[in-house]
Design an enzyme around this catalytic site. Structure first.
Site, PDB file in Angstrom:
ATOM      1  N   ASP A 138      20.422  46.532 -36.370  1.00 55.32           N
ATOM      2  CA  ASP A 138      20.002  47.968 -37.001  1.00 55.32           C
ATOM      3  C   ASP A 138      18.540  48.135 -36.916  1.00 55.32           C
ATOM      4  O   ASP A 138      17.747  47.201 -37.270  1.00 55.32           O
ATOM      5  CB  ASP A 138      20.539  48.150 -38.552  1.00 55.32           C
ATOM      6  CG  ASP A 138      20.315  49.523 -38.890  1.00 55.32           C
ATOM      7  OD1 ASP A 138      20.123  50.279 -38.099  1.00 55.32           O
ATOM      8  OD2 ASP A 138      20.882  49.746 -40.251  1.00 55.32           O
ATOM      9  N   GLY A 150      15.642  52.961 -34.372  1.00 56.66           N
ATOM     10  CA  GLY A 150      15.021  54.275 -34.539  1.00 56.66           C
ATOM     11  C   GLY A 150      13.849  54.121 -35.574  1.00 56.66           C
ATOM     12  O   GLY A 150      12.925  54.658 -34.958  1.00 56.66           O
ATOM     13  N   ARG A 151      13.896  53.548 -36.380  1.00 60.42           N
ATOM     14  CA  ARG A 151      12.839  53.371 -37.674  1.00 60.42           C
ATOM     15  C   ARG A 151      11.790  52.594 -36.495  1.00 60.42           C
ATOM     16  O   ARG A 151      10.592  52.965 -36.893  1.00 60.42           O
ATOM     17  CB  ARG A 151      13.309  52.755 -38.722  1.00 60.42           C
ATOM     18  CG  ARG A 151      13.840  53.638 -39.738  1.00 60.42           C
ATOM     19  CD  ARG A 151      14.494  52.933 -40.890  1.00 60.42           C
ATOM     20  NE  ARG A 151      15.728  52.474 -40.241  1.00 60.42           N
ATOM     21  CZ  ARG A 151      16.599  51.508 -41.021  1.00 60.42           C
ATOM     22  NH1 ARG A 151      16.121  50.904 -42.113  1.00 60.42           N
ATOM     23  NH2 ARG A 151      17.775  51.254 -40.314  1.00 60.42           N
ATOM     24  N   ARG A 181      13.324  57.574 -29.780  1.00 62.73           N
ATOM     25  CA  ARG A 181      14.319  56.620 -30.180  1.00 62.73           C
ATOM     26  C   ARG A 181      14.834  55.474 -28.997  1.00 62.73           C
ATOM     27  O   ARG A 181      14.919  54.404 -29.312  1.00 62.73           O
ATOM     28  CB  ARG A 181      15.598  57.273 -30.809  1.00 62.73           C
ATOM     29  CG  ARG A 181      15.315  58.069 -32.084  1.00 62.73           C
ATOM     30  CD  ARG A 181      16.395  58.842 -32.854  1.00 62.73           C
ATOM     31  NE  ARG A 181      17.721  57.980 -32.868  1.00 62.73           N
ATOM     32  CZ  ARG A 181      17.680  56.983 -34.155  1.00 62.73           C
ATOM     33  NH1 ARG A 181      16.787  57.316 -35.191  1.00 62.73           N
ATOM     34  NH2 ARG A 181      18.676  56.347 -34.246  1.00 62.73           N
ATOM     35  N   HIS A 188      15.633  51.475 -28.779  1.00 63.40           N
ATOM     36  CA  HIS A 188      16.833  51.134 -28.244  1.00 63.40           C
ATOM     37  C   HIS A 188      16.537  50.054 -27.033  1.00 63.40           C
ATOM     38  O   HIS A 188      17.417  48.931 -26.813  1.00 63.40           O
ATOM     39  CB  HIS A 188      18.004  51.947 -27.704  1.00 63.40           C
ATOM     40  CG  HIS A 188      18.355  52.803 -28.783  1.00 63.40           C
ATOM     41  ND1 HIS A 188      18.942  52.399 -30.031  1.00 63.40           N
ATOM     42  CD2 HIS A 188      18.503  54.363 -28.967  1.00 63.40           C
ATOM     43  CE1 HIS A 188      19.374  53.363 -31.089  1.00 63.40           C
ATOM     44  NE2 HIS A 188      19.112  54.367 -30.337  1.00 63.40           N
ATOM     45  N   LEU A 192      29.517  30.054 -24.613  1.00 65.18           N
ATOM     46  CA  LEU A 192      29.340  31.091 -25.613  1.00 65.18           C
ATOM     47  C   LEU A 192      30.168  32.215 -25.323  1.00 65.18           C
ATOM     48  O   LEU A 192      30.027  32.527 -24.217  1.00 65.18           O
ATOM     49  CB  LEU A 192      27.866  31.509 -25.865  1.00 65.18           C
ATOM     50  CG  LEU A 192      27.599  32.687 -26.636  1.00 65.18           C
ATOM     51  CD1 LEU A 192      27.891  32.242 -28.040  1.00 65.18           C
ATOM     52  CD2 LEU A 192      26.188  33.207 -26.473  1.00 65.18           C
ATOM     53  N   ARG A 222      24.987  46.898 -45.815  1.00 65.33           N
ATOM     54  CA  ARG A 222      26.664  47.409 -45.827  1.00 65.33           C
ATOM     55  C   ARG A 222      27.175  46.727 -44.587  1.00 65.33           C
ATOM     56  O   ARG A 222      26.542  46.681 -43.609  1.00 65.33           O
ATOM     57  CB  ARG A 222      26.644  48.729 -45.721  1.00 65.33           C
ATOM     58  CG  ARG A 222      25.766  49.703 -45.134  1.00 65.33           C
ATOM     59  CD  ARG A 222      25.923  51.115 -45.404  1.00 65.33           C
ATOM     60  NE  ARG A 222      25.007  51.879 -44.549  1.00 65.33           N
ATOM     61  CZ  ARG A 222      23.705  52.095 -44.821  1.00 65.33           C
ATOM     62  NH1 ARG A 222      22.989  51.759 -46.091  1.00 65.33           N
ATOM     63  NH2 ARG A 222      22.803  52.486 -44.053  1.00 65.33           N
TER      64      ARG A 222
HETATM   65  C1  FPP Z   1      20.949  50.745 -34.529  1.00 61.99           C
HETATM   66  O1  FPP Z   1      19.827  51.323 -34.515  1.00 61.99           O
HETATM   67  C2  FPP Z   1      21.435  50.422 -33.294  1.00 61.99           C
HETATM   68  C3  FPP Z   1      22.389  51.031 -32.503  1.00 61.99           C
HETATM   69  C4  FPP Z   1      23.072  52.171 -32.949  1.00 61.99           C
HETATM   70  C5  FPP Z   1      22.797  50.421 -31.144  1.00 61.99           C
HETATM   71  C6  FPP Z   1      22.369  49.217 -30.623  1.00 61.99           C
HETATM   72  C7  FPP Z   1      22.205  49.001 -29.469  1.00 61.99           C
HETATM   73  C8  FPP Z   1      21.110  48.352 -28.896  1.00 61.99           C
HETATM   74  C9  FPP Z   1      20.585  47.163 -29.701  1.00 61.99           C
HETATM   75  C10 FPP Z   1      20.687  48.422 -27.599  1.00 61.99           C
HETATM   76  C11 FPP Z   1      21.839  48.089 -26.575  1.00 61.99           C
HETATM   77  C12 FPP Z   1      22.677  47.067 -26.758  1.00 61.99           C
HETATM   78  C13 FPP Z   1      23.263  46.356 -25.558  1.00 61.99           C
HETATM   79  C14 FPP Z   1      24.179  45.299 -25.693  1.00 61.99           C
HETATM   80  C15 FPP Z   1      22.477  46.664 -24.512  1.00 61.99           C
HETATM   81  P1  FPP Z   1      19.793  52.940 -35.490  1.00 61.99           P
HETATM   82  O2  FPP Z   1      19.342  53.633 -34.198  1.00 61.99           O
HETATM   83  O3  FPP Z   1      20.620  53.297 -36.015  1.00 61.99           O
HETATM   84  O4  FPP Z   1      18.026  52.600 -36.031  1.00 61.99           O
HETATM   85  P2  FPP Z   1      17.685  53.532 -37.311  1.00 61.99           P
HETATM   86  O5  FPP Z   1      18.748  52.993 -38.313  1.00 61.99           O
HETATM   87  O6  FPP Z   1      16.537  52.900 -37.584  1.00 61.99           O
HETATM   88  O7  FPP Z   1      17.805  54.677 -36.812  1.00 61.99           O
END
Ligand code: FPP
Length: 244
Positions: free
Chosen positions: A22, A25-26, A35, A39, A133, A196
Site C-alpha cells: 500500500d 499513490g501517496r 499515480r 505503481h 518459493l 486493516r
Molecule cells: C496500493 O497503492 C497498491 C495497489 C493498488 C496495487 C499494487 C500494485 C503494484 C505494487 C504494482 C504492480 C504489481 C505487480 C505484481 C507487478 P495505492 O494506489 O492504494 O496507494 P495509496 O493508498 O497511497 O493511494
C-alpha cells in the site's frame, strides 16, 4: 547481510509471508508525479521483496496486486495497472523461473483481459515445477467472495448428495478456497501505515501475525522485510492457548 543471517539462524522464520503493498499513490503524490509512477516503482519493490524472500529461504509469498474493489478506480489507472501486470508477467518470468520461483495466481480471472489470462497461464505452466518459493499473486481477489464461492460449492455438493453436512469441516472448507494447498500465512505485512486487512485472506489470517510498517510500498526494500520478520520473531504465537 548480518540481519538476514541472524534471522535464518534463529530458526523461526515464517513459512508463509503475505504482503499488502500500500502507498503507491501517496508516494507519487509526495513527488508530484502521476499515480502510475508510484505503481511502477511498486513493481520494482516486488522484485526486491522476492529477492529478500529467496535470500532467507521463505517458502511462500503472497502479494495483493489487485483487489476486487480496485475496479472502482478511474479506468485510466486500472489500464495502467493492467499494463504493469502484463509487463511484469512478460519480463520478470524468466528471472523468476531462473530463481526457482513457482508463480501462481489467485482471484477471479473472468474480468481480466484475455491476454493477461494467457500470460498468467503460461507463467504458471512455465514455473509450475519450481520449488524454492511459491509466489502467489492475488489478482481481482476478494476474500469475502472467495469464502462465499467455497460455501456455494459445498452447498451444491450437499444438495447433490456428494457430501454430508457433517463432512463440512475447516479442512474441507479450506480445500475449496483459492489458497487450497498453501499453508496459512504466518506473517502479514501492510505498508504505508494503514492498519486493516482490506478483504485480503480473511479466513487464512485467523492466527497470522500482523506487522504494519509506515514505509510507502515503493520505498520498501529487503531490509524492511527483514525488520518485519525480526518483529515477527519477537512475537509469542499462542493460537488461543496459554503458550506455557
Ligand atoms: C496500493 O497503492 C497498491 C495497489 C493498488 C496495487 C499494487 C500494485 C503494484 C505494487 C504494482 C504492480 C504489481 C505487480 C505484481 C507487478 P495505492 O494506489 O492504494 O496507494 P495509496 O493508498 O497511497 O493511494
Amino acid at each position: 547481510m548480518e540481519l538476514a543471517r541472524s534471522l535464518r539462524d534463529s530458526g523461526t522464520l515464517p513459512r508463509h509471508v503475505a504482503v499488502i503493498m500500500d502507498g503507491n499513490g501517496r508516494w507519487a503524490k509526495l513527488r508530484h508525479l502521476p499515480r502510475i509512477a508510484g505503481h511502477e516503482r511498486g513493481a520494482e519493490a516486488v522484485r526486491e521483496l522476492v529477492k529478500g524472500c529467496r535470500e532467507l529461504g521463505i517458502g511462500y509469498l503472497t502479494i495483493f496486486a489487485f483487489s476486487s474493489e480496485n475496479w472502482k478506480r478511474p479506468s485510466a489507472e486500472i489500464g495502467d495497472l493492467m499494463t504493469l501486470l502484463r509487463v511484469f508477467l512478460e519480463r520478470e518470468i524468466a528471472a523468476l523461473d531462473e530463481a526457482e520461483v513457482c508463480v501462481h495466481v489467485i482471484g477471479d480471472r473472468s474480468r481480466l483481459g484475455h491476454d493477461i489470462v494467457d500470460l498468467v497461464e503460461s507463467a504458471e505452466k512455465r514455473t509450475g515445477s519450481n520449488e524454492a518459493l511459491t509466489l502467489t499473486v492475488a489478482l481481482d481477489y476478494g476474500s469475502r467472495s472467495e469464502i462465499v464461492a467455497a460455501a456455494r460449492r459445498l452447498a451444491e455438493d450437499v444438495h447433490t448428495g456428494r457430501l454430508s453436512p457433517d463432512d463440512i469441516t475447516e479442512q474441507a472448507f479450506g480445500r475449496c478456497l483459492d489458497t487450497a494447498g498453501l499453508p496459512d500465512p504466518d506473517l502479514m505485512i501492510r505498508t504505508s501505515g494503514e492498519q486493516r486487512l482490506s478483504n485480503f485472506l480473511l479466513w487464512q489470517a485467523a492466527y497470522t501475525e500482523l506487522v504494519f510498517v509506515p514505509t510507502l510500498w515503493p520505498d520498501f526494500k529487503r531490509e524492511h522485510l527483514f525488520q518485519a520478520i525480526d518483529e515477527y520473531q519477537q512475537r509469542e504465537r499462542r493460537y488461543g492457548g496459554t503458550g506455557g
